[in-house]
Design an enzyme around this catalytic site. Structure first.
Site, mmCIF file in Angstrom:
data_model
loop_
_atom_site.group_PDB
_atom_site.id
_atom_site.type_symbol
_atom_site.label_atom_id
_atom_site.label_comp_id
_atom_site.label_asym_id
_atom_site.label_seq_id
_atom_site.Cartn_x
_atom_site.Cartn_y
_atom_site.Cartn_z
ATOM 1 N N CYS A 168 92.770 16.955 112.304
ATOM 2 C CA CYS A 168 90.922 16.151 113.265
ATOM 3 C C CYS A 168 91.495 14.715 113.276
ATOM 4 O O CYS A 168 92.341 14.198 114.139
ATOM 5 C CB CYS A 168 90.338 16.821 112.912
ATOM 6 S SG CYS A 168 88.754 17.289 114.262
ATOM 7 N N HIS A 181 91.132 23.041 112.386
ATOM 8 C CA HIS A 181 91.123 22.858 111.137
ATOM 9 C C HIS A 181 91.555 24.302 110.817
ATOM 10 O O HIS A 181 90.854 25.417 109.877
ATOM 11 C CB HIS A 181 89.442 22.858 110.358
ATOM 12 C CG HIS A 181 89.425 21.366 110.693
ATOM 13 N ND1 HIS A 181 88.791 20.340 109.999
ATOM 14 C CD2 HIS A 181 88.348 20.978 112.223
ATOM 15 C CE1 HIS A 181 88.221 19.444 110.526
ATOM 16 N NE2 HIS A 181 88.366 19.547 111.665
ATOM 17 N N GLU A 213 92.427 24.105 107.175
ATOM 18 C CA GLU A 213 91.445 24.051 105.948
ATOM 19 C C GLU A 213 90.186 24.922 105.841
ATOM 20 O O GLU A 213 89.671 26.158 105.099
ATOM 21 C CB GLU A 213 91.391 23.060 105.043
ATOM 22 C CG GLU A 213 89.925 22.478 106.075
ATOM 23 C CD GLU A 213 90.357 21.974 107.492
ATOM 24 O OE1 GLU A 213 89.755 21.014 107.900
ATOM 25 O OE2 GLU A 213 91.374 21.167 107.620
#
Length: 217
Positions: free
Chosen positions: A85, A194, A196
């Protein structure tokens, strides 16, 4: 394996990335933006957030901080570098990946889960996926629309540098739905979704954990 998690003022996904690396079996370490020598690290991840409040444009101020020289040196040493990002925006800003990430076609912050196509598995981050496998991860950005000129687009295709594309829905208007690219080596990768935030099933998907497992292998 020692993996640096880069922190800028305004980073807000650093703890999530740290946790994802731990889940994958790595040894993460927070690294502040003022550090120059990263030679002792095996890899780095630049997490998402709003470095320096995204003033001027996303990633612009972070791109001139001391740590960028260290990240470029790691890339020259052929160690994995992942930008997520805001991290992807920074990698594009400093020229470590081709193209740019600019304001969404609908100029609003977009936060949603998306279906993605893994266009290449030659990068460390996508090696555990099959080519053209469909995966699920969330996006959260206002400046995630990918763009590159026609000549650059030809090179992306010829050199297998498109990493991720949106499946069906293109929420930010990216060129050809591209939302992840890599350098020629495949070791420097910039993705807007993302991983994560998709590292455990309880979050809605664990597809993103493979990005961190790939770094370690």
């Amino acid at each position: 394996m020692k993996v640096g998690v880069i922190q800028f003022p305004g980073s807000n996904c650093d703890r999530d990335v740290y946790h994802g690396i731990e889940l994958a079996g790595g040894n993460p370490e927070y690294i502040w933006w003022s550090k120059k020598d990263l030679s002792y690290l095996d890899a780095v991840v630049i997490p998402g957030g709003f470095s320096y409040g995204d003033y001027l444009r996303a990633g612009a101020i972070a791109s001139i901080t001391p740590i960028i020289d260290g990240i470029k040196s790691l890339a020259k040493e052929e160690k994995p570098v992942l930008g997520i990002c805001n991290g992807a925006q920074i990698l594009a800003e400093v020229g470590l990946v081709p193209g740019i990430f600019t304001v969404n076609e609908n100029p609003k912050f977009n936060c949603e889960w998306v279906d993605l196509n893994v266009r290449t598995n030659r990068t460390p981050f996508t090696k555990y996926f099959k080519k053209n496998e469909s995966i699920k991860m969330p996006v959260a950005h206002a400046e995630g629309r990918y763009f590159i000129d026609e000549q650059g687009m030809d090179l992306l295709n010829d050199q297998d540098q498109i990493v991720l594309q949106f499946n069906d829905k293109n929420p930010n208007g990216s060129l050809f739905g591209i939302t992840g690219v890599c350098d020629e080596s495949g070791l420097v990768c910039a993705v807007m979704p993302h991983p994560e935030r998709a590292s455990e099933d309880i979050l809605g998907s664990s597809d993103g954990l493979n990005f961190f497992k790939g770094i370690l292998k």
